[in-house]
Design an enzyme around this catalytic site. Structure first.
Site, PDB file in Angstrom:
ATOM      1  CG  HIS A 203      71.734  39.883   0.395  1.00 38.41           C
ATOM      2  ND1 HIS A 203      72.156  41.158   0.024  1.00 38.41           N
ATOM      3  CD2 HIS A 203      70.381  39.848   0.785  1.00 38.41           C
ATOM      4  CE1 HIS A 203      71.273  41.767   0.339  1.00 38.41           C
ATOM      5  NE2 HIS A 203      69.985  41.334   0.523  1.00 38.41           N
TER       6      HIS A 203
ATOM      7  CD  GLU B  80      75.763  41.134  -0.683  1.00 36.56           C
ATOM      8  OE1 GLU B  80      74.994  41.928  -0.197  1.00 36.56           O
ATOM      9  OE2 GLU B  80      75.454  40.392  -1.473  1.00 36.56           O
TER      10      GLU B  80
ATOM     11  NE  ARG C  22      67.302  43.222  11.724  1.00 33.05           N
ATOM     12  CZ  ARG C  22      67.368  43.291  10.722  1.00 33.05           C
ATOM     13  NH1 ARG C  22      68.214  43.988  10.158  1.00 33.05           N
ATOM     14  NH2 ARG C  22      66.533  42.617   9.704  1.00 33.05           N
TER      15      ARG C  22
ATOM     16  CB  SER D 130      67.865  38.457   3.511  1.00 33.25           C
ATOM     17  OG  SER D 130      67.449  39.204   4.791  1.00 33.25           O
TER      18      SER D 130
ATOM     19  CB  CYS E 127      68.839  42.500  -2.339  1.00 33.14           C
ATOM     20  SG  CYS E 127      67.488  41.998  -1.324  1.00 33.14           S
TER      21      CYS E 127
ATOM     22  CE  LYS F 289      64.520  38.763   5.991  1.00 33.57           C
ATOM     23  NZ  LYS F 289      65.296  39.480   7.196  1.00 33.57           N
TER      24      LYS F 289
END
Length: 305
Positions: A235, A237, A249, A192, A142, A163
């Protein structure tokens, strides 16, 4: 795979409940094996979550790995107890005379800043240079991927209006590459981020190979130096709930963040996520460890150049 982890690392108990074989240092010392040494520079705010996500993926080969965690001296994390950092992490200055078979550098929540404005830019570029001569193969994830591509090869990043958030298909450009051994024609990758790199910039650089790409979200994986560097823009992971937690969030607080796409069952955030990337994530990390670390690193680790 037997993972050799620091005694009392929180990830050990979490992963044992998932039936993943891990061992602490005490047991590992009784085995007469030269483990592969992997160092993780963890720049993510929630250290324990990222540790667990990465260790989970590194468990998918029959090789013994010795995992170490590196931190920056020029940056103090705000979301992880200082006791955890003192117990499990060491500053780069304490590790710079060592060599490692593999390295992972994570993303960081600083992508909207210019690279040079990041308060630890000088230290992290020093680590980039060190990795060139002290590590056999490095994964940049990232923001670290964008930072590495910019620092080494002059690839710029560009801000996005909204985003890039969700699960996006990627296509390997050459499935004969060992990193893609066992992959399907298309694989999914969580994204992200608020910035992007562009295909045309990567393709103009003869030192870079664009090895996974997407019409929807652009370059996914870039390779350099014959596999000594992999730059992953997403990502793989991430665990199943990470994007959900990020969405909860930011929901109602940011106008540039929409619901993650291709993520919730029936595109309904009241439903659980549909995990579509885990098999390829395990394959990619296992292939990296096997073909670009284990098969390439010298038995005498001091011979890494």
């Amino acid at each position: 795979m037997p993972l050799r982890l620091p005694d009392k690392l929180p990830a050990i108990d979490i992963l044992k409940t998932e039936n993943i074989f891990v061992m602490d240092d005490t047991r590992a010392h009784t085995q007469d094996i030269r483990p592969l040494r992997i160092v993780i520079l963890n720049l993510m705010p929630l250290k324990v979550t990222t540790e667990t996500d990465l260790v989970r993926l590194l468990s998918n080969t029959p090789l013994q790995l010795e995992i170490s965690f590196m931190k920056l001296k020029s940056h103090t994390p705000k979301h992880t107890p200082i006791e955890h950092m003192m117990m499990f992490y060491r500053d780069f200055q304490e590790m710079k005379n060592q060599k490692f078979d593999g390295m992972i550098i994570t993303g960081a929540p600083v992508e909207t800043l210019e690279f040079e404005d990041v308060n630890y830019w000088d230290e992290i570029t020093t680590i980039f240079n060190w990795a060139h001569t002290h590590v056999t193969s490095t994964l940049y994830i990232c923001w670290a991927a964008q930072a590495g591509l910019y620092y080494y090869y002059g690839i710029p990043k560009y801000p996005l209006e909204k985003k890039l958030f969700g699960i996006f298909p990627q296509e390997p450009s050459d499935r004969q590459l060992p990193i893609f051994r066992g992959f399907d024609d298309v694989f999914c990758m969580p994204q992200s981020r608020h910035t992007e790199i562009r295909r045309e910039d990567v393709l103009k650089c003869p030192q870079l190979s664009l090895i996974a790409d997407s019409d929807e979200c652009g370059p996914g994986i870039v390779m350099a130096r014959g596999g000594r560097e992999f730059f992953i823009t997403g990502h793989l992971e991430y665990s199943s709930n990470t994007l959900h937690n990020e969405y909860m969030r930011d929901k109602g607080k940011r106008s540039d963040v929409d619901m993650p796409v291709n993520y919730y069952r029936d595109d309904n955030p009241d439903n659980p996520p549909v995990v579509t990337w885990r098999a390829h994530a395990n394959l990619l990390f296992a292939n990296w460890i096997n073909y670009y670390v284990y098969q390439e690193t010298p038995f005498n680790i001091d011979e890494i150049e």
